[in-house]
Scaffold this motif. Structure first.
Motif, PDB file in Angstrom:
ATOM      1  N   PRO A 140       0.829  -1.205   0.000  1.00  0.00           N
ATOM      2  CA  PRO A 140       0.000   0.000   0.000  1.00  0.00           C
ATOM      3  C   PRO A 140       0.869   1.263   0.000  1.00  0.00           C
ATOM      4  O   PRO A 140       1.955   1.259   0.578  1.00  0.00           O
ATOM      5  CB  PRO A 140      -0.793  -0.114   1.303  1.00  0.00           C
ATOM      6  CG  PRO A 140      -0.100  -1.137   2.120  1.00  0.00           C
ATOM      7  CD  PRO A 140       0.702  -1.996   1.210  1.00  0.00           C
ATOM      8  N   VAL A 141       0.372   2.286  -0.649  1.00  0.00           N
ATOM      9  CA  VAL A 141       1.168   3.516  -0.777  1.00  0.00           C
ATOM     10  C   VAL A 141       1.013   4.357   0.485  1.00  0.00           C
ATOM     11  O   VAL A 141      -0.101   4.560   0.965  1.00  0.00           O
ATOM     12  CB  VAL A 141       0.685   4.320  -2.009  1.00  0.00           C
ATOM     13  CG1 VAL A 141       1.500   5.591  -2.176  1.00  0.00           C
ATOM     14  CG2 VAL A 141       0.757   3.455  -3.247  1.00  0.00           C
ATOM     15  N   PRO A 180      -0.159  -1.274  10.357  1.00  0.00           N
ATOM     16  CA  PRO A 180      -1.239  -1.510   9.390  1.00  0.00           C
ATOM     17  C   PRO A 180      -1.879  -0.176   9.005  1.00  0.00           C
ATOM     18  O   PRO A 180      -2.037   0.689   9.879  1.00  0.00           O
ATOM     19  CB  PRO A 180      -2.237  -2.382  10.171  1.00  0.00           C
ATOM     20  CG  PRO A 180      -1.457  -2.926  11.328  1.00  0.00           C
ATOM     21  CD  PRO A 180      -0.393  -1.949  11.643  1.00  0.00           C
ATOM     22  N   PRO A 181      -2.252   0.021   7.741  1.00  0.00           N
ATOM     23  CA  PRO A 181      -2.743   1.330   7.271  1.00  0.00           C
ATOM     24  C   PRO A 181      -3.865   1.912   8.123  1.00  0.00           C
ATOM     25  O   PRO A 181      -3.882   3.109   8.384  1.00  0.00           O
ATOM     26  CB  PRO A 181      -3.230   1.047   5.853  1.00  0.00           C
ATOM     27  CG  PRO A 181      -2.603  -0.238   5.451  1.00  0.00           C
ATOM     28  CD  PRO A 181      -2.216  -0.979   6.674  1.00  0.00           C
ATOM     29  N   GLN A 182      -4.800   1.042   8.608  1.00  0.00           N
ATOM     30  CA  GLN A 182      -5.928   1.594   9.376  1.00  0.00           C
ATOM     31  C   GLN A 182      -5.502   2.088  10.755  1.00  0.00           C
ATOM     32  O   GLN A 182      -6.269   2.746  11.445  1.00  0.00           O
ATOM     33  CB  GLN A 182      -7.081   0.582   9.472  1.00  0.00           C
ATOM     34  CG  GLN A 182      -6.766  -0.716  10.194  1.00  0.00           C
ATOM     35  CD  GLN A 182      -6.180  -1.778   9.274  1.00  0.00           C
ATOM     36  OE1 GLN A 182      -5.370  -1.483   8.398  1.00  0.00           O
ATOM     37  NE2 GLN A 182      -6.566  -3.014   9.491  1.00  0.00           N
ATOM     38  N   TYR A 183      -4.268   1.747  11.183  1.00  0.00           N
ATOM     39  CA  TYR A 183      -3.753   2.223  12.480  1.00  0.00           C
ATOM     40  C   TYR A 183      -2.813   3.420  12.314  1.00  0.00           C
ATOM     41  O   TYR A 183      -2.172   3.856  13.250  1.00  0.00           O
ATOM     42  CB  TYR A 183      -3.035   1.095  13.221  1.00  0.00           C
ATOM     43  CG  TYR A 183      -3.981   0.037  13.729  1.00  0.00           C
ATOM     44  CD1 TYR A 183      -4.513   0.113  15.011  1.00  0.00           C
ATOM     45  CD2 TYR A 183      -4.365  -1.026  12.905  1.00  0.00           C
ATOM     46  CE1 TYR A 183      -5.400  -0.853  15.476  1.00  0.00           C
ATOM     47  CE2 TYR A 183      -5.250  -1.999  13.355  1.00  0.00           C
ATOM     48  CZ  TYR A 183      -5.768  -1.900  14.641  1.00  0.00           C
ATOM     49  OH  TYR A 183      -6.643  -2.853  15.096  1.00  0.00           O
ATOM     50  N   GLY A 207       6.750  10.896   7.997  1.00  0.00           N
ATOM     51  CA  GLY A 207       5.974  10.122   7.042  1.00  0.00           C
ATOM     52  C   GLY A 207       5.523   8.821   7.655  1.00  0.00           C
ATOM     53  O   GLY A 207       5.812   8.524   8.817  1.00  0.00           O
ATOM     54  N   ASP A 208       4.783   8.048   6.851  1.00  0.00           N
ATOM     55  CA  ASP A 208       4.279   6.778   7.353  1.00  0.00           C
ATOM     56  C   ASP A 208       4.756   5.627   6.470  1.00  0.00           C
ATOM     57  O   ASP A 208       5.185   5.838   5.337  1.00  0.00           O
ATOM     58  CB  ASP A 208       2.749   6.793   7.411  1.00  0.00           C
ATOM     59  CG  ASP A 208       2.132   7.077   6.046  1.00  0.00           C
ATOM     60  OD1 ASP A 208       2.494   8.100   5.438  1.00  0.00           O
ATOM     61  OD2 ASP A 208       1.314   6.261   5.573  1.00  0.00           O
ATOM     62  N   TYR A 209       4.673   4.434   7.035  1.00  0.00           N
ATOM     63  CA  TYR A 209       5.156   3.241   6.349  1.00  0.00           C
ATOM     64  C   TYR A 209       4.137   2.133   6.613  1.00  0.00           C
ATOM     65  O   TYR A 209       4.200   1.457   7.643  1.00  0.00           O
ATOM     66  CB  TYR A 209       6.547   2.906   6.909  1.00  0.00           C
ATOM     67  CG  TYR A 209       7.181   1.634   6.428  1.00  0.00           C
ATOM     68  CD1 TYR A 209       6.784   1.003   5.255  1.00  0.00           C
ATOM     69  CD2 TYR A 209       8.209   1.046   7.157  1.00  0.00           C
ATOM     70  CE1 TYR A 209       7.393  -0.173   4.829  1.00  0.00           C
ATOM     71  CE2 TYR A 209       8.831  -0.123   6.752  1.00  0.00           C
ATOM     72  CZ  TYR A 209       8.404  -0.722   5.587  1.00  0.00           C
ATOM     73  OH  TYR A 209       9.005  -1.887   5.180  1.00  0.00           O
ATOM     74  N   PRO A 210       3.162   1.967   5.695  1.00  0.00           N
ATOM     75  CA  PRO A 210       2.113   0.972   5.929  1.00  0.00           C
ATOM     76  C   PRO A 210       2.616  -0.462   5.776  1.00  0.00           C
ATOM     77  O   PRO A 210       3.255  -0.785   4.772  1.00  0.00           O
ATOM     78  CB  PRO A 210       1.071   1.283   4.838  1.00  0.00           C
ATOM     79  CG  PRO A 210       1.585   2.430   4.065  1.00  0.00           C
ATOM     80  CD  PRO A 210       3.007   2.674   4.413  1.00  0.00           C
TER      81      PRO A 210
END
Ligand code: GDP
Length: 385
Positions: free
Chosen positions: A207-208, A292-295, A320-323
């Protein structure tokens, strides 16, 4: 960020091995090339992951494969003499796939302590990509010589790299652990931190991220040189096991998501640095939140980034984030670059200075003491010839 990692000496080689192990277990891909350099043949043979043809024995004519002991001036000399062999091992690295070089060494010993700064200087001369160092400080129970070695190597290594990431073994050794077991755990910890940092921006088929931390963000954070410390913490998620009907997980509560990110980032910054330092003395910072993306919420990451700005007092905080969809953790990685207030370094330098003075005094007294021993003092005995 794709790296070429060069492990120098025993500790350097083992950390390179641990990074390759992490890469393989986490199914990430950020190491383009891994090389191990050592003057001790047995240490090279003991590695598990670095390819055999990339294990380079240096200094054979001087130390015959037996290592440098704790003589880091010897480490400097053999690296200078065998630089061609080192650069030949790195020569076939596909440069279009490498964003930076990372030279890793334990600073308290002989080979890594002496050779790593020499190798970093040469890579800096040959390549335009940044050359970073990762220096491991000895435990304070290792003794004066190790401390003096580390203080001298630290000074030289910082000068020769674009930025020196520092890991203090002393801050990480748990009491009661065997030295070997302790090092294995420490090396895994180092590998995890490097792994999250380097692989965060390299998501080809996952996921991006909402906000990508790519190589240029990391390079900009480390620009300006000096010393860097890296914080990491994670929070376990109580995710329901996926049932046989593949029941979808309910969306987590937004407030909880934001709070979890906030506390994890605080724990990473205030209690879990590779080199304990005064956070206020940071020049630039970088924050990566993974899970996880939803978190991962944009607000959560943004709030945490702003908190880090306040805490460090610098306006240059990237984030930034890292899913990672399957992960059971939310984790925070915090890079504090250009820190200047580091008590452990001051202590290292003080003990190093004292050891150096002590060695010099003893060396000055030695000729007379030896003369007294051999010639028996005044009115002594005549030699045989
Ligand atoms: P060299 O082979 O002569 O470079 O020396 P070593 O790498 O054996 O040791 C240098 C220093 O590195 C020691 O004083 C220890 O503080 C540290 N060290 C040795 N092995 C490890 C390891 O596996 N992991 C970590 N983190 N530090 C190590």
């Amino acid at each position: 960020m794709n790296i070429a990692i060069i492990g120098v000496g025993q500790a350097g080689g083992k950390v390179a091995d641990a990074v390759l192990e992490y890469e393989s277990n986490s199914r990430t891909d950020f190491v383009t090339q891994a090389v191990a350099i050592n003057s001790a043949k047995a240490d090279l043979l003991g590695l598990r992951r670095v390819p055999v043809e990339k294990r380079i024995l240096i200094g054979q004519s001087r130390v015959k494969g037996h290592g440098c002991g704790a003589d880091n001036e010897l480490g400097v000399r053999i690296a200078e003499e065998d630089l061609d062999e080192v650069t030949a091992a790195v020569d076939d690295v596909p440069l279009h796939e490498v964003d930076a070089f990372l030279v890793v060494a334990g600073l308290g010993g002989g080979t890594g302590s002496g050779a790593a700064p020499v190798i970093a200087r040469e890579l800096g001369r040959l390549y335009t990509e940044p050359v970073y160092g990762l220096g491991l400080l000895p435990g304070s129970d290792e003794g004066g010589i190790y401390t003096l070695n580390a203080a001298r190597s630290f000074q030289t290594f910082v000068r020769e790299v674009d930025n020196l990431l520092v890991f203090d073994n002393d801050a990480w050794r748990k009491t009661g652990e065997s030295v070997q077991g302790g090092y294995a755990a420490i090396n895994e910890e180092i590998a995890r931190r490097l792994g999250v940092l380097c692989s965060a921006g390299e998501v080809d088929d996952g996921p991006v991220p909402e906000s990508v931390v790519d190589a240029s963000e990391i390079i900009n954070t480390l620009a300006g040189g000096g010393v860097t410390t890296v914080g990491y913490a994670n929070a376990h998620l109580d995710r329901p096991a996926r049932g046989i009907f593949g029941r979808r997980e309910a969306a987590p509560d937004e407030t909880e998501v934001v709070n979890r990110i906030s506390t994890t980032v605080r724990r990473a910054t205030l209690g879990n640095l590779t080199l304990p330092a005064n956070v206020k003395s940071t020049e630039r910072a970088l924050l990566i939140v993974s899970g996880p993306p939803q978190y991962l919420s944009r607000k959560g990451v943004e709030d945490a980034r702003r908190w880090l700005e306040d805490e460090t007092g610098t306006m240059e905080v990237r984030g930034g984030d890292y899913p990672i969809p399957d992960s059971e953790y939310v984790a925070a990685l915090v890079v504090l670059s250009g820190v200047t207030d580091v008590p452990r370094i001051k202590e290292l330098q003080e003990v190093g200075r004292e050891t150096q003075r002590n060695l010099e005094e003893r060396a000055a007294e030695r000729p007379e003491a030896l003369r007294n021993l051999v010639w028996g003092g005044e009115g002594g005995i005549d030699p045989l010839f």
